[in-house]
Design a protein around this motif. Structure first.
Motif, PDB file in Angstrom:
ATOM      1  N   HIS A   1       0.570   3.574  -5.264  1.00 48.75           N
ATOM      2  CA  HIS A   1       0.769   2.279  -4.592  1.00 48.75           C
ATOM      3  C   HIS A   1       1.788   1.399  -5.295  1.00 48.75           C
TER       4      HIS A   1
ATOM      5  N   ARG B   1      -6.317   8.018   1.194  1.00 49.03           N
ATOM      6  CA  ARG B   1      -6.189   6.653   0.664  1.00 49.03           C
ATOM      7  C   ARG B   1      -5.128   6.561  -0.419  1.00 49.03           C
TER       8      ARG B   1
ATOM      9  N   LEU C   1      -8.552  -0.592   6.358  1.00 47.67           N
ATOM     10  CA  LEU C   1      -7.817  -0.832   5.119  1.00 47.67           C
ATOM     11  C   LEU C   1      -8.092   0.259   4.095  1.00 47.67           C
ATOM     12  N   GLY C   2      -9.238   0.894   4.185  1.00 50.17           N
ATOM     13  CA  GLY C   2      -9.571   1.935   3.236  1.00 50.17           C
ATOM     14  C   GLY C   2      -9.053   3.301   3.609  1.00 50.17           C
TER      15      GLY C   2
ATOM     16  N   THR D   1      -4.655   3.014   2.355  1.00 48.93           N
ATOM     17  CA  THR D   1      -4.503   1.927   1.385  1.00 48.93           C
ATOM     18  C   THR D   1      -3.199   2.031   0.618  1.00 48.93           C
TER      19      THR D   1
ATOM     20  N   LEU E   1      -0.206  -0.771   0.490  1.00 49.54           N
ATOM     21  CA  LEU E   1       0.190  -1.403  -0.770  1.00 49.54           C
ATOM     22  C   LEU E   1       1.662  -1.139  -1.078  1.00 49.54           C
TER      23      LEU E   1
ATOM     24  N   VAL F   1      -4.119  -7.403   7.802  1.00 52.55           N
ATOM     25  CA  VAL F   1      -5.137  -7.388   6.744  1.00 52.55           C
ATOM     26  C   VAL F   1      -6.119  -8.533   6.938  1.00 52.55           C
TER      27      VAL F   1
ATOM     28  N   ASP G   1      -8.192  -1.194  -4.761  1.00 52.84           N
ATOM     29  CA  ASP G   1      -6.906  -1.356  -4.086  1.00 52.84           C
ATOM     30  C   ASP G   1      -7.039  -2.186  -2.815  1.00 52.84           C
ATOM     31  N   VAL G   2      -8.163  -2.059  -2.123  1.00 51.53           N
ATOM     32  CA  VAL G   2      -8.390  -2.895  -0.938  1.00 51.53           C
ATOM     33  C   VAL G   2      -8.503  -4.364  -1.342  1.00 51.53           C
TER      34      VAL G   2
ATOM     35  N   LEU H   1      -5.062  -5.594  -1.965  1.00 51.64           N
ATOM     36  CA  LEU H   1      -4.355  -5.788  -0.699  1.00 51.64           C
ATOM     37  C   LEU H   1      -4.778  -7.095  -0.037  1.00 51.64           C
TER      38      LEU H   1
END
Length: 667
Positions: free
Chosen positions: A195, A254, A281-282, A285, A289, A308, A320-321, A324
Motif C-alpha cells: 500500500h 486485500r 473497504l476490506g 484495501t 491505499l 470511503v 489498513d482500513v 484509509l
C-alpha cells in the motif's frame, strides 16, 4: 471413381491417420501416468534399499537424546530396537519397525518434489527443511513412547506408540508437506506493490514503467506460455472447503494492488475506485491505499474519499482500513485552497490550552491568521495538539511555574500572552516587567479585582456595598440559618460547579455546610440562568456585553445556548464589573427572575467556555482583546452582536500517537 468419391475417400484416410497420432491431452495423460509409476517405483525401491539404515540411524539419534535427558533403563544396544525396563524392572524389547521410521514420509515428499515441483529451484531447500522437521517430530514421538514405557508400563508404551503416535505421524507428515509447498511455491517474479507503493517482488520486463497499471503490448516471445500444474490451485479447487478457500482469497486480495487503474483517464479511474470501494473497504484495501498515496487528480481523490465515507457502517477489517478512513476524513475536512486567513506573522501564547476557554481562544486566533503557542499544565490537553507550538508548564500554584514560563517565552518570543485561567493571575502579575523586557505584551486585570472575583465572600461583600442585586449570602455556621431557602451550598473559592450542593430542607443545611470545604450558603434563585461575555477597556468602558441563555450545561460548561439582547442585563453586568474594578475579558453569571429582575451570582475574570457562541454572534472579543494587548493606548471600538443566535455543542476528536505525532485530520 467420381470426384466426390475421391474426396470422401481422402477425408476418411486423413481422419484414420490422425487417429493414429495421440493428441496433446493424451500425451500429457500418458506422461503423468509414467511419472506416477516412476514415483511409486522410486518410493518402493528406496524403501527396500534404505529402510535398515534409516532404522539404525533413527535409533542412534533417539539413544543420544535419551542419554542427554539423563534417563536410565533404556538401551539401544540391539541396534534396531530398544530395551526398556519398566517401573517393576520388567524388560521389554521395543522394535523399530519400518512403520516407525520417517523413511516412507521422506520418500513421499521426495517423489512430490521430483515429479510436481521439480521446475522450481526452491524445491531443494523446501525438501531439506521439511525432512529435518519430520525427523525432529518423529524423534519426539519415539522419545515420548519410550518414556511412557519406562515410567508407566509396557501397555502405556504400546498405546502411546500405536494410537497417539499414529496421530502425531499423520500430523507431522502433513505439516512437512505444507512446509515444502510453502517454501517452493514462492515466486520471485510476482509484480505487486504494497500500500506504500514499494514493489514487493521483481517486476517482469514486460512492464513498461513503475507505478499503477501500465503495460506495453507483448511480443511473440513474451506471449503467455502453457499453464503449468499449480498445486495451490488444485488445493483451493479440490481439497480445501469452499469457505476456507474464499477466506484465504479475500485475505490475499486485500494486500494486492490492482494494476488496471493507473493507465486509465481520470473519469475512468474515479469510476473504478468507486466500484472497488463499493465491494467493501476490506476487499481491495491495498489498491485503495495506493490510489490515496499516489493519485494526483483531485476528482479521483474526491471520489475515493466520498466512497470511503459512504461505508462508515462497514466493520473494521484491518489496520489498513483504519488508515484509509483517517485519510478520507482528513481529505474531506481539508481547507479549500485559497480560502484560509492571511497570516498575520504574529505568535500569540495562550495559557490554559486544555480547557474549553483556551481551545476557543486558540481557534479564534488561528481563524484570524495568528500562530499560537499553546501552554497547559496537563500534557494530554487537547489544545496542545491544535496549535503550531506547544509546551507543558507546572501548575501556577506549584514551584517552578515562573521559571518554566519565562524559559518557554524566551525561547519562542511571542508577541502577546493571553491568560485563560484566572487562578494564574496571581503568579503572572509579578512577571509583567520581565515579560515586557522580552517583548511579550500582556493585559492582566488589577490583582485586587481578580481576587474579589475569585473569592465569593469578597465578591458578595463588594456587590452588597455597590447595591448590585446579589443572592443573600452567609459564610459562617452561625449566620447560615438566616439565609432564606431553598439554598445552594458551594465553596467560597471554586470553579466548574465542583462541590455544589442543593438543599431544600432546613434540617439538611448544617450537614451540607460542614461537608463542603470552605462553604458559603446562598439563596437558590428562581428564573432563567444566563451568562454574559464581557470585555471592559482599560479605562472602564464596556466594549462588549453579549448575554446568552444557558439552555443546557454539563460540568458547568454551556453546551446549548441562545444569545439575547436585554438593556436590564447589560446595565447590571456593567455595574457589577465596575463594582469589582475589573478590566479585560470576563463572564458574568446570573438569573433573570419571573418578574424580569436581574440578579448576579458570580464573575469569572477570564474568557468563558461558551465563548464560541459570542464569537459566532459577531462580537470578536478575542481580536479586540489582543489588539488592546499589543497597543495599550488604542481606542478600542464597542462591539455589536446578533441576538437570537443558537448554539448546540458536540464532541470533536484529535488523534495522536504516543510520540505526540498527529494522525489523520488533526495533522
Amino acid at each position: 471413381m467420381t470426384l466426390v468419391a475421391r474426396r470422401l475417400d481422402h477425408a476418411l484416410h486423413d481422419r484414420a491417420a490422425r487417429r493414429l497420432v495421440p493428441s496433446g491431452t493424451a500425451r500429457r495423460r500418458h506422461l503423468v501416468l509414467v511419472e506416477m509409476a516412476l514415483a511409486v517405483a522410486g518410493c518402493v525401491g528406496g524403501y527396500l534399499l534404505w529402510i535398515d539404515g534409516a532404522r539404525h540411524f533413527e535409533v542412534l539419534i533417539c539413544e543420544q537424546i535419551i542419554m542427554a535427558l539423563g534417563v536410565d533403563r533404556i538401551s539401544a544396544a540391539l541396534g534396531d530396537s530398544f530395551l526398556v525396563f519398566g517401573p517393576g524392572l520388567e524388560p521389554v524389547v521395543a522394535q523399530m519397525t519400518g512403520s516407525c521410521s520417517i523413511l516412507s514420509s521422506v520418500l513421499a515428499l521426495a517423489a512430490l518434489a521430483a515429479i510436481v515441483l521439480r521446475e522450481r529451484s526452491q524445491v531443494v531447500a523446501g525438501f531439506a527443511v521439511a525432512t529435518v522437521f519430520v525427523l525432529a517430530a518423529n524423534q519426539v514421538r519415539l522419545v515420548l513412547s519410550l518414556l511412557a514405557g519406562r515410567y508407566f508400563a509396557v501397555d502405556a508404551l504400546v498405546f502411546f506408540h500405536d494410537w497417539i503416535g499414529a496421530v502425531i505421524n499423520f500430523a507431522y507428515t502433513l505439516i512437512g508437506l505444507l512446509i515444502m509447498i510453502g517454501m517452493t511455491m514462492y515466486d520471485a517474479q510476482r509484480a505487486e506493490q504494497d500500500h506504500t507503493g514499494r514493489h514487493t517482488a521483481d517486476r517482469p520486463e514486460a512492464w513498461a514503467r513503475p507505478g499503477l497499471g501500465h503495460r506495453v503490448p507483448l511480443d511473440a516471445d513474451d506471449a503467455p506460455k502453457e499453464p503449468k500444474v499449480q498445486v495451490a490451485a488444485f488445493l483451493h479447487r479440490r481439497v480445501l472447503p469452499r469457505a476456507l478457500s474464499a477466506r484465504l482469497a479475500r485475505r490475499r486480495e486485500r494486500t494486492r494492488v490492482d494494476y488496471r487503474v493507473g493507465h486509465e483517464n481520470a473519469a475512468r479511474r474515479a469510476a473504478i475506485v468507486r466500484d472497488l470501494a463499493g465491494k467493501g473497504l476490506g476487499v481491495h484495501t491495498a489498491t485503495l491505499l495506493a490510489v490515496a498515496t499516489h493519485e494526483t487528480d483531485i476528482g479521483v481523490l474526491d471520489a475515493l474519499a466520498d466512497a470511503v465515507a459512504a461505508r462508515q457502517w462497514e466493520p473494521i477489517a484491518s489496520a489498513d482500513v483504519i488508515a484509509l478512513r483517517l485519510w478520507a476524513r482528513a481529505w474531506l475536512m481539508r481547507a479549500p485552497a485559497g480560502t484560509g486567513p492571511a497570516p498575520t506573522g504574529r505568535l500569540i501564547a495562550v495559557t490554559g490550552a486544555g480547557g474549553p476557554a483556551g481551545v476557543a481562544v486558540i481557534q479564534a486566533l488561528q481563524k484570524a491568521g495568528d500562530e499560537v503557542l499553546a501552554l497547559d499544565a496537563n500534557p494530554e490537553g487537547a489544545g496542545l495538539r491544535l496549535a503550531a507550538h506547544a509546551a507543558v508548564l507546572p501548575r501556577a500554584d506549584q514551584p517552578g511555574y515562573a521559571e518554566s514560563l519565562l524559559a518557554i517565552l524566551a525561547e519562542y518570543r511571542p508577541s502577546a500572552l493571553v491568560c485563560t485561567v484566572a487562578e494564574e493571575y496571581r503568579a503572572l502579575t509579578p512577571l509583567t516587567a520581565r515579560l515586557d523586557e522580552m517583548g511579550v505584551r500582556t493585559w492582566l486585570p488589577d490583582p485586587a479585582a481578580a481576587e474579589t472575583c475569585l473569592d465569593k465572600v469578597a465578591f458578595a461583600t463588594a456587590l452588597h456595598a455597590a447595591g448590585v442585586p446579589h443572592p443573600a449570602t452567609a459564610w459562617t455556621a452561625g449566620t447560615a440559618g438566616l439565609v432564606p431557602g431553598p439554598w445552594v451550598v458551594k465553596p467560597a473559592r471554586g470553579r466548574g460547579s465542583r462541590d455544589v450542593v442543593l438543599v431544600d430542607e432546613p434540617a439538611d443545611l448544617p450537614h451540607a455546610f460542614f461537608t463542603v470545604p470552605g462553604a458559603i450558603v446562598q439563596t437558590r434563585l428562581e428564573g432563567r440562568e444566563f451568562t454574559a461575555d464581557a470585555l471592559v477597556a482599560r479605562d472602564g468602558r464596556m466594549l462588549a456585553c453579549v448575554p446568552r441563555w444557558r439552555d443546557e450545561t454539563r460540568g458547568g460548561i454551556s453546551v446549548r445556548g441562545t444569545t439575547f439582547a436585554s438593556e436590564a442585563v447589560t446595565e447590571v453586568v456593567t455595574a457589577t464589573l465596575r463594582a469589582v474594578g475589573h478590566s479585560g475579558p470576563a463572564n458574568v453569571q446570573g438569573f433573570v427572575g419571573p418578574a424580569g429582575e436581574v440578579t448576579i451570582v458570580e464573575v469569572n475574570p477570564r474568557f468563558s467556555g461558551g465563548l464560541p457562541l459570542t464569537l459566532a454572534a459577531g462580537a470578536d472579543v478575542v481580536g479586540a482583546y489582543v489588539a488592546g494587548i499589543l497597543d495599550p493606548d488604542a481606542a478600542l471600538p464597542p462591539l455589536e452582536f446578533r441576538p437570537g443566535l443558537r448554539m448546540a455543542r458536540y464532541f470533536s476528536e484529535i488523534f495522536y500517537t504516543s510520540a505526540d505525532e498527529l494522525v489523520g485530520a488533526a495533522r
